[in-house]
Design an enzyme around this catalytic site. Structure first.
Site, PDB file in Angstrom:
ATOM      1  N   ARG A  41      53.388  47.850  51.442  1.00 57.73           N
ATOM      2  CA  ARG A  41      52.188  47.124  51.522  1.00 57.73           C
ATOM      3  C   ARG A  41      52.292  46.430  50.130  1.00 57.73           C
ATOM      4  O   ARG A  41      52.536  46.900  49.068  1.00 57.73           O
ATOM      5  CB  ARG A  41      50.488  47.809  51.775  1.00 57.73           C
ATOM      6  CG  ARG A  41      50.421  48.822  51.088  1.00 57.73           C
ATOM      7  CD  ARG A  41      49.473  48.530  50.054  1.00 57.73           C
ATOM      8  NE  ARG A  41      49.226  49.491  48.837  1.00 57.73           N
ATOM      9  CZ  ARG A  41      49.926  49.737  47.918  1.00 57.73           C
ATOM     10  NH1 ARG A  41      50.951  48.804  47.520  1.00 57.73           N
ATOM     11  NH2 ARG A  41      49.548  50.601  47.205  1.00 57.73           N
ATOM     12  N   GLU A  47      41.327  46.376  43.794  1.00 55.04           N
ATOM     13  CA  GLU A  47      42.141  47.376  43.287  1.00 55.04           C
ATOM     14  C   GLU A  47      41.197  48.500  42.586  1.00 55.04           C
ATOM     15  O   GLU A  47      40.287  48.324  41.863  1.00 55.04           O
ATOM     16  CB  GLU A  47      43.085  46.728  42.244  1.00 55.04           C
ATOM     17  CG  GLU A  47      44.196  47.502  42.117  1.00 55.04           C
ATOM     18  CD  GLU A  47      45.263  47.172  43.363  1.00 55.04           C
ATOM     19  OE1 GLU A  47      45.383  48.355  44.149  1.00 55.04           O
ATOM     20  OE2 GLU A  47      45.846  46.473  43.431  1.00 55.04           O
ATOM     21  N   HIS A  48      41.666  49.943  43.036  1.00 57.18           N
ATOM     22  CA  HIS A  48      40.774  50.865  42.782  1.00 57.18           C
ATOM     23  C   HIS A  48      39.435  50.774  43.145  1.00 57.18           C
ATOM     24  O   HIS A  48      38.469  51.130  42.664  1.00 57.18           O
ATOM     25  CB  HIS A  48      40.811  51.060  41.091  1.00 57.18           C
ATOM     26  CG  HIS A  48      42.130  51.636  40.402  1.00 57.18           C
ATOM     27  ND1 HIS A  48      42.381  52.906  40.663  1.00 57.18           N
ATOM     28  CD2 HIS A  48      42.903  50.782  39.941  1.00 57.18           C
ATOM     29  CE1 HIS A  48      43.607  52.944  39.784  1.00 57.18           C
ATOM     30  NE2 HIS A  48      44.221  51.581  39.436  1.00 57.18           N
ATOM     31  N   ASP A  50      39.303  51.361  46.734  1.00 57.18           N
ATOM     32  CA  ASP A  50      39.223  52.168  48.137  1.00 57.18           C
ATOM     33  C   ASP A  50      38.463  53.507  47.860  1.00 57.18           C
ATOM     34  O   ASP A  50      37.823  53.986  48.805  1.00 57.18           O
ATOM     35  CB  ASP A  50      40.550  52.106  48.584  1.00 57.18           C
ATOM     36  CG  ASP A  50      41.770  52.932  47.824  1.00 57.18           C
ATOM     37  OD1 ASP A  50      41.539  53.319  46.408  1.00 57.18           O
ATOM     38  OD2 ASP A  50      43.055  53.309  48.171  1.00 57.18           O
ATOM     39  N   GLY A 142      55.450  50.993  43.636  1.00 57.52           N
ATOM     40  CA  GLY A 142      53.851  50.392  43.923  1.00 57.52           C
ATOM     41  C   GLY A 142      53.662  49.678  45.077  1.00 57.52           C
ATOM     42  O   GLY A 142      52.621  48.939  45.287  1.00 57.52           O
ATOM     43  N   SER A 144      54.322  51.285  47.950  1.00 60.00           N
ATOM     44  CA  SER A 144      53.731  52.242  48.882  1.00 60.00           C
ATOM     45  C   SER A 144      55.036  52.726  49.956  1.00 60.00           C
ATOM     46  O   SER A 144      54.883  52.570  50.903  1.00 60.00           O
ATOM     47  CB  SER A 144      52.681  51.962  49.763  1.00 60.00           C
ATOM     48  OG  SER A 144      52.162  53.160  49.982  1.00 60.00           O
ATOM     49  N   ASP A 190      46.748  52.478  51.772  1.00 61.38           N
ATOM     50  CA  ASP A 190      48.296  52.494  52.073  1.00 61.38           C
ATOM     51  C   ASP A 190      48.598  52.737  53.608  1.00 61.38           C
ATOM     52  O   ASP A 190      49.347  51.959  54.213  1.00 61.38           O
ATOM     53  CB  ASP A 190      49.004  53.131  51.114  1.00 61.38           C
ATOM     54  CG  ASP A 190      48.657  52.834  49.811  1.00 61.38           C
ATOM     55  OD1 ASP A 190      47.921  51.974  49.597  1.00 61.38           O
ATOM     56  OD2 ASP A 190      49.556  53.381  48.735  1.00 61.38           O
TER      57      ASP A 190
HETATM   58  P1  ADP Z   1      55.197  54.255  46.013  1.00 63.42           P
HETATM   59  O1  ADP Z   1      54.570  54.820  47.158  1.00 63.42           O
HETATM   60  O2  ADP Z   1      54.528  53.309  45.150  1.00 63.42           O
HETATM   61  O3  ADP Z   1      56.565  53.984  46.336  1.00 63.42           O
HETATM   62  P2  ADP Z   1      55.146  57.357  45.333  1.00 63.42           P
HETATM   63  O4  ADP Z   1      55.658  57.918  44.044  1.00 63.42           O
HETATM   64  O5  ADP Z   1      53.883  57.174  46.112  1.00 63.42           O
HETATM   65  O6  ADP Z   1      55.553  55.610  45.014  1.00 63.42           O
HETATM   66  O7  ADP Z   1      56.257  57.664  46.508  1.00 63.42           O
HETATM   67  C1  ADP Z   1      57.707  57.566  46.070  1.00 63.42           C
HETATM   68  C2  ADP Z   1      58.106  58.804  46.708  1.00 63.42           C
HETATM   69  O8  ADP Z   1      58.079  59.027  48.030  1.00 63.42           O
HETATM   70  C3  ADP Z   1      59.566  59.020  46.375  1.00 63.42           C
HETATM   71  O9  ADP Z   1      59.779  59.605  45.234  1.00 63.42           O
HETATM   72  C4  ADP Z   1      60.107  60.013  47.373  1.00 63.42           C
HETATM   73  O10 ADP Z   1      59.792  61.415  47.044  1.00 63.42           O
HETATM   74  C5  ADP Z   1      59.468  59.740  48.650  1.00 63.42           C
HETATM   75  N1  ADP Z   1      59.930  58.399  49.563  1.00 63.42           N
HETATM   76  C6  ADP Z   1      59.602  57.121  49.941  1.00 63.42           C
HETATM   77  N2  ADP Z   1      60.646  56.592  50.557  1.00 63.42           N
HETATM   78  C7  ADP Z   1      61.626  57.741  50.821  1.00 63.42           C
HETATM   79  C8  ADP Z   1      62.884  57.500  51.319  1.00 63.42           C
HETATM   80  N3  ADP Z   1      63.190  56.332  51.885  1.00 63.42           N
HETATM   81  N4  ADP Z   1      63.643  58.431  51.436  1.00 63.42           N
HETATM   82  C9  ADP Z   1      62.976  59.584  50.502  1.00 63.42           C
HETATM   83  N5  ADP Z   1      62.098  59.900  49.971  1.00 63.42           N
HETATM   84  C10 ADP Z   1      61.345  58.681  50.109  1.00 63.42           C
HETATM   85 MG    MG Z   2      52.807  55.974  47.136  1.00 61.76          MG
END
Ligand code: ADP
Ligand code: MG
Length: 397
Positions: A41, A47-48, A50, A142, A144, A190
């Site tokens: 998304r 922002e901030h 929720d 970022g 999600s 999210d």
């Molecule tokens: P964002 O949600 O902004 O992308 P986050 O830190 O909240 O960042 O989430 C990222 C984490 O989610 C990754 O470090 C991993 O652990 C997990 N993740 C997300 N998508 C995948 C994927 N396709 N395969 C494995 N892990 C994933």
């Molecule tokens: Mg996240």
């Protein structure tokens, strides 16, 4: 929309094909029985807000996480992720407790999102399964990827063993998964938009009542450009809980359950009872909630220039009052705003890196990308996006 300057990303069927290849390669010849996807998304404004029970206005993206897989007869779970960023497939194997005891988080940490969803699934017990993941959502950018992973797995489990199908409860279960198993005390936005998103619509979420309203956003003359700064400052982990605490403190000094229940008048009257920083944080939240309500009104009227102005006000407030922006995000917003045809631009998501979102006239998109590339000190990635469908089961060929 054809846009030669933006990076192209694989569509859902390409991701399904990738996940199927990975599944075959890792688990043998047998083809998976089930395929699902759930989107990442972008938050347009709010922002901030929720976790302050306020309003947010995200939309689901055409960037998605796909899960393919099959139920197995035993209690074992095997999951493999394409994870191109990590240099190749990663695999996790674990057993489902047969005595109903909880499935604890552990290593590898990415599998905790899957474990959390299993733990909070609303029709236990979950059967054993094998699954492969392929995603076009950048990890940790970022947009999600975490919620898209949770919601995709929840949707996958629904295909193996249906629950009652309540979408709000589904989003709440996925949020719980992130709280208990990934250790991230995130708000509801999210998971909510990843479950409920609708093509051609942004989603106004009232985070107090959990009421969701679709706001049409499907103008062919308009482009929503996401720019990934490709930086992530390590502050995020510690600063997010600090902001939450400051908001709770402000609400409690104002004698309210949350900042949603307060006004700028309340805040001004209580100013001498708040320290300067807590005042700033609360002011951002109260004004941002109001901006989000106004932004929906402008969208309904097609007043994109007004919407854009609110986006920039939101960014400035996040930078100056809430202090969650960074040099890279500020650069990206300033550069975008220098281009004719751009209505507005702001950082999106938690901050300290990640992405900006920019609203512009469609004809300005290539020019904007070129200009940002020229002005930005780092290496950006661009996605031209449209509001897309939420999580769904897919038919396999
Ligand atoms: P964002 O949600 O902004 O992308 P986050 O830190 O909240 O960042 O989430 C990222 C984490 O989610 C990754 O470090 C991993 O652990 C997990 N993740 C997300 N998508 C995948 C994927 N396709 N395969 C494995 N892990 C994933
Ligand atoms: Mg996240």
């Amino acid at each position: 929309l054809f846009c030669p300057m933006a990076s192209s990303f694989p569509n859902v069927s390409e991701l399904v094909a990738r996940a199927r290849r990975l599944y075959r390669q890792v688990f043998g010849e047998e083809a998976p029985q089930v395929a699902v996807c759930a989107p990442g998304r972008v938050n347009l404004i709010g922002e901030h807000t929720d976790y302050n029970q306020g309003f947010v206005l995200p939309m689901a993206l055409p960037l998605v996480t796909v899960v393919v897989g099959s139920q197995t007869s035993g209690q074992d779970v095997s999951v493999v992720t394409a994870a191109e960023d990590a240099g190749g497939p990663l695999r996790a194997d674990f057993s489902l407790p047969s005595d109903g005891s909880p499935l604890s988080p552990g290593l590898p940490s990415w599998a905790n999102y899957v474990k959390g969803v299993i733990q909070h699934y609303r029709a236990p017990p979950v059967p054993g399964f094998r699954a492969a993941i392929a995603s076009s959502v950048p990890l940790g950018g970022g947009l999600s990827s975490s919620a898209s992973l949770e919601v995709a797995f929840y949707t996958f489990l629904q295909q193996l063993k249906p629950d009652d199908g309540d979408k709000v409860s589904k989003a709440l279960a996925c949020q719980q998964a992130e709280h208990t198993h990934a250790g991230v005390p995130c708000g509801i936005m999210d998971q909510f938009v990843s479950v409920l998103g609708r093509e051609g619509h942004a989603l106004l979420i009232d985070c107090r009542s959990l009421e969701a309203t679709f706001v049409p956003l499907a103008d062919p003359g308009l482009v929503i450009l996401i720019t990934n700064s490709n930086v992530k400052h390590s502050l995020t982990g510690s600063e997010y809980p600090t902001r939450r605490r400051q908001c709770e403190e402000a609400a409690s000094i104002l004698g309210k359950a949350s900042l949603r229940d307060t006004t700028m008048k309340d805040l001004e009257e209580a100013r001498d009872r708040l320290d300067a920083v807590t005042y700033q944080r609360a002011r951002h939240v109260i004004e941002e909630i109001e901006r989000t309500v106004q932004a929906v009104e402008t969208l309904k009227r097609g007043a994109y220039a007004e919407f854009g102005k609110l986006m920039v006000e939101s960014h400035n407030s996040l930078r100056d009052l809430y202090e969650v922006s960074c040099k890279e995000l500020d650069e990206l917003v300033s550069a975008a705003m220098e281009v004719e045809g751009v209505f507005g631009s702001r950082m999106t998501g938690g901050g300290f890196g990640g992405c900006t979102v920019t609203l512009m006239q469609a004809h300005a998109v290539d020019r904007t990308i070129l200009h940002i590339k020229e002005r930005y000190s780092g290496t950006p990635t661009f996605y031209v996006t449209t509001p897309s469908e939420g999580a769904r089961a897919l038919s396999l060929p």
